[in-house]
Design an enzyme around this catalytic site. Structure first.
Site, PDB file in Angstrom:
ATOM      1  N   TRP A  21     -39.576 -43.365 -66.006  1.00  0.00           N
ATOM      2  CA  TRP A  21     -39.223 -44.651 -65.395  1.00  0.00           C
ATOM      3  C   TRP A  21     -38.221 -45.402 -66.264  1.00  0.00           C
ATOM      4  O   TRP A  21     -37.241 -45.943 -65.776  1.00  0.00           O
ATOM      5  CB  TRP A  21     -40.461 -45.492 -65.115  1.00  0.00           C
ATOM      6  CG  TRP A  21     -41.344 -44.888 -64.064  1.00  0.00           C
ATOM      7  CD1 TRP A  21     -42.660 -44.529 -64.198  1.00  0.00           C
ATOM      8  CD2 TRP A  21     -40.997 -44.560 -62.698  1.00  0.00           C
ATOM      9  NE1 TRP A  21     -43.131 -43.997 -63.019  1.00  0.00           N
ATOM     10  CE2 TRP A  21     -42.141 -44.009 -62.090  1.00  0.00           C
ATOM     11  CE3 TRP A  21     -39.822 -44.667 -61.945  1.00  0.00           C
ATOM     12  CZ2 TRP A  21     -42.149 -43.572 -60.753  1.00  0.00           C
ATOM     13  CZ3 TRP A  21     -39.831 -44.239 -60.617  1.00  0.00           C
ATOM     14  CH2 TRP A  21     -40.981 -43.704 -60.037  1.00  0.00           C
ATOM     15  N   ASP A  23     -41.310 -53.487 -67.887  1.00  0.00           N
ATOM     16  CA  ASP A  23     -41.746 -52.908 -66.620  1.00  0.00           C
ATOM     17  C   ASP A  23     -43.243 -52.655 -66.789  1.00  0.00           C
ATOM     18  O   ASP A  23     -43.657 -51.757 -67.515  1.00  0.00           O
ATOM     19  CB  ASP A  23     -40.992 -51.599 -66.366  1.00  0.00           C
ATOM     20  CG  ASP A  23     -41.522 -50.852 -65.138  1.00  0.00           C
ATOM     21  OD1 ASP A  23     -42.453 -51.347 -64.473  1.00  0.00           O
ATOM     22  OD2 ASP A  23     -40.993 -49.752 -64.849  1.00  0.00           O
ATOM     23  N   LYS A  72     -49.717 -50.289 -57.768  1.00  0.00           N
ATOM     24  CA  LYS A  72     -50.546 -49.547 -58.712  1.00  0.00           C
ATOM     25  C   LYS A  72     -51.787 -50.342 -59.087  1.00  0.00           C
ATOM     26  O   LYS A  72     -52.885 -49.858 -58.980  1.00  0.00           O
ATOM     27  CB  LYS A  72     -49.746 -49.213 -59.979  1.00  0.00           C
ATOM     28  CG  LYS A  72     -48.384 -48.581 -59.672  1.00  0.00           C
ATOM     29  CD  LYS A  72     -48.251 -47.143 -60.076  1.00  0.00           C
ATOM     30  CE  LYS A  72     -47.070 -46.429 -59.470  1.00  0.00           C
ATOM     31  NZ  LYS A  72     -45.748 -46.833 -59.915  1.00  0.00           N
TER      32      LYS A  72
HETATM   33  C1  LIG Z   1     -44.318 -46.460 -59.970  1.00  0.00           C
HETATM   34  C2  LIG Z   1     -43.477 -46.983 -61.043  1.00  0.00           C
HETATM   35  C3  LIG Z   1     -42.149 -47.395 -60.812  1.00  0.00           C
HETATM   36  C4  LIG Z   1     -41.468 -47.239 -59.474  1.00  0.00           C
HETATM   37  O1  LIG Z   1     -41.986 -48.121 -58.568  1.00  0.00           O
HETATM   38  P1  LIG Z   1     -41.380 -48.241 -57.088  1.00  0.00           P
HETATM   39  O2  LIG Z   1     -42.182 -49.360 -56.535  1.00  0.00           O
HETATM   40  O3  LIG Z   1     -41.636 -46.914 -56.421  1.00  0.00           O
HETATM   41  O4  LIG Z   1     -39.949 -48.532 -57.180  1.00  0.00           O
HETATM   42  C5  LIG Z   1     -41.439 -47.929 -61.873  1.00  0.00           C
HETATM   43  N1  LIG Z   1     -41.992 -48.072 -63.086  1.00  0.00           N
HETATM   44  C6  LIG Z   1     -43.260 -47.691 -63.338  1.00  0.00           C
HETATM   45  C7  LIG Z   1     -43.819 -47.875 -64.714  1.00  0.00           C
HETATM   46  C8  LIG Z   1     -44.041 -47.142 -62.325  1.00  0.00           C
HETATM   47  O5  LIG Z   1     -45.305 -46.768 -62.581  1.00  0.00           O
END
Ligand SMILES: *Cc1c(COP(=O)(O)O)cnc(C)c1O
Length: 357
Positions: free
Chosen positions: A101, A169, A193
């Protein structure tokens, strides 16, 4: 039959949230209308999004120097929107490359300016967290991924950014533990998540970061515009915002982030101690950097992977397969996961170990 849900995202939600959300699809708060049928500018919905914003601030302990947005396009869009709004023309920002990511975030930042990769754990497939690095002078910000969903690593302390604004993030560990959120200039997380359903992305921004790039920002991607319009620059994802708000309410009612952390530690202790003790399973990540949310591992003999996954399936366990980019096995243990599901998995692993060691 209720399955044990180890999915990495979209993933497990509290039963209470699912019940309230499903009721609202039929009849929202006794209005005689579905939540899917109401206008986003009605007081019915503005109350929802306002409660959502104030719950984000309350759970994170942020004051009014921050604004909270509910945006669309996932965390992936934030990989682009962060540098577009915060990386000045001709400027540079520091990025830590601890997983897939973070790598995607670096690619997006490079479109707008110079992304300095100051930490890179690709040498060992991102199976650890690199905690020492130096941030170049004049960096506009330092970006990191607090929990690497795919690789199963997590920062257990904040990166040392000095005076450089910190950006995280937090898609896969938001609201799972108390963090010095106010040490960050910007935090973002896709909701699916640990904070609700797919369709909205929570962004908390320190307002004094904005308006400094010297570039023209497309209005629909401009944080300042979204702040002014209170996340209603266009139609927000009404239902996803509602589910996020319910999820945050649930977290607060359960005892907040300290309680979430306590539960996460119980689940992780139970799981990792089994992993360390059973001969046929092998952990991937360095012990001190293991994620409390996503645990990655392999079978010591590759031929055992398929039969183990089959056994999981027979026992109503979903989401045990590793991410397609890394293979192996992974279980995600987010806020809503009961300890009993982890216990059921551990029992199964012990049985499998007994039969195959
Ligand atoms: C799942 C995830 C993403 C991507 O998320 P989207 O909503 O599919 O764009 C980015 N960063 C992390 C740490 C993730 O777990």
């Amino acid at each position: 039959m209720k399955r044990h849900n180890f999915n990495s995202g979209p993933s497990i939600l509290p039963d209470e949230v699912l019940r309230r959300a499903s009721e609202a699809v039929i009849d929202f708060n006794g209005l005689g209308l579905s939540i899917l049928e109401i206008g986003h500018r009605t007081p019915w919905f503005t109350e929802v999004i306002e409660e959502g914003r104030s719950l984000v601030k309350e759970l994170m302990g942020l004051d009014d120097t921050y604004s909270v947005l509910f945006l669309q396009g996932g965390a992936t869009t934030q990989f682009m929107q962060v540098p577009l709004n915060l990386l000045p023309v001709g400027g540079h920002a520091a990025y830590i490359k601890n997983g897939i990511w973070g790598s995607k975030a670096i690619k997006e930042a490079s479109v707008f300016g110079q992304a300095d990769v100051i930490g890179d754990t690709s040498d060992r497939n991102h199976s650890y967290i690199q905690k020492t690095f130096s941030v170049p002078d004049g960096s506009s910000y330092l970006h990191y991924t607090s929990n690497n969903t795919v690789e199963g690593t997590q920062w257990h302390t904040l990166p040392e950014a000095g005076q450089t604004p910190l950006i995280a993030d937090m898609s896969s560990d938001i609201f799972s533990r108390p963090v010095a959120f106010d040490k960050h200039a910007l935090i973002y997380a896709g909701a699916q998540k640990n904070a609700g359903a797919a369709g909205t992305t929570i962004v908390a921004i320190k307002k004094d970061m904005l308006g400094k790039t010297g570039r023209n920002i497309s209005p629909i991607l401009d944080y300042e515009g979204h702040i002014k319009a209170e996340s209603m620059l266009n139609t927000p994802p009404v239902f996803a915002v509602y589910v996020s708000m319910l999820t945050m309410r649930w977290i607060k009612e359960q005892g907040g982030l300290a309680e979430m952390e306590k539960r996460a530690k119980q689940r992780a202790d139970l799981f990792y101690s089994a992993l360390d003790n059973l001969e046929v399973f092998t952990p991937i990540v360095d012990k001190q950097d293991r994620s409390l949310m996503n645990a990655t591992f392999t079978t010591s003999n590759k031929d055992l992977e398929a039969p183990f996954l089959e056994l999981c399936k027979e026992n109503a366990m979903v989401g045990v397969k590793g991410h397609r980019s890394v293979g192996g096995l992974r279980v995600s243990m987010y806020n809503a996961m009961p300890l009993s599901s982890v216990q059921a998995l551990v029992d199964l692993m012990e049985k499998f170990n007994q039969a195959n060691k």
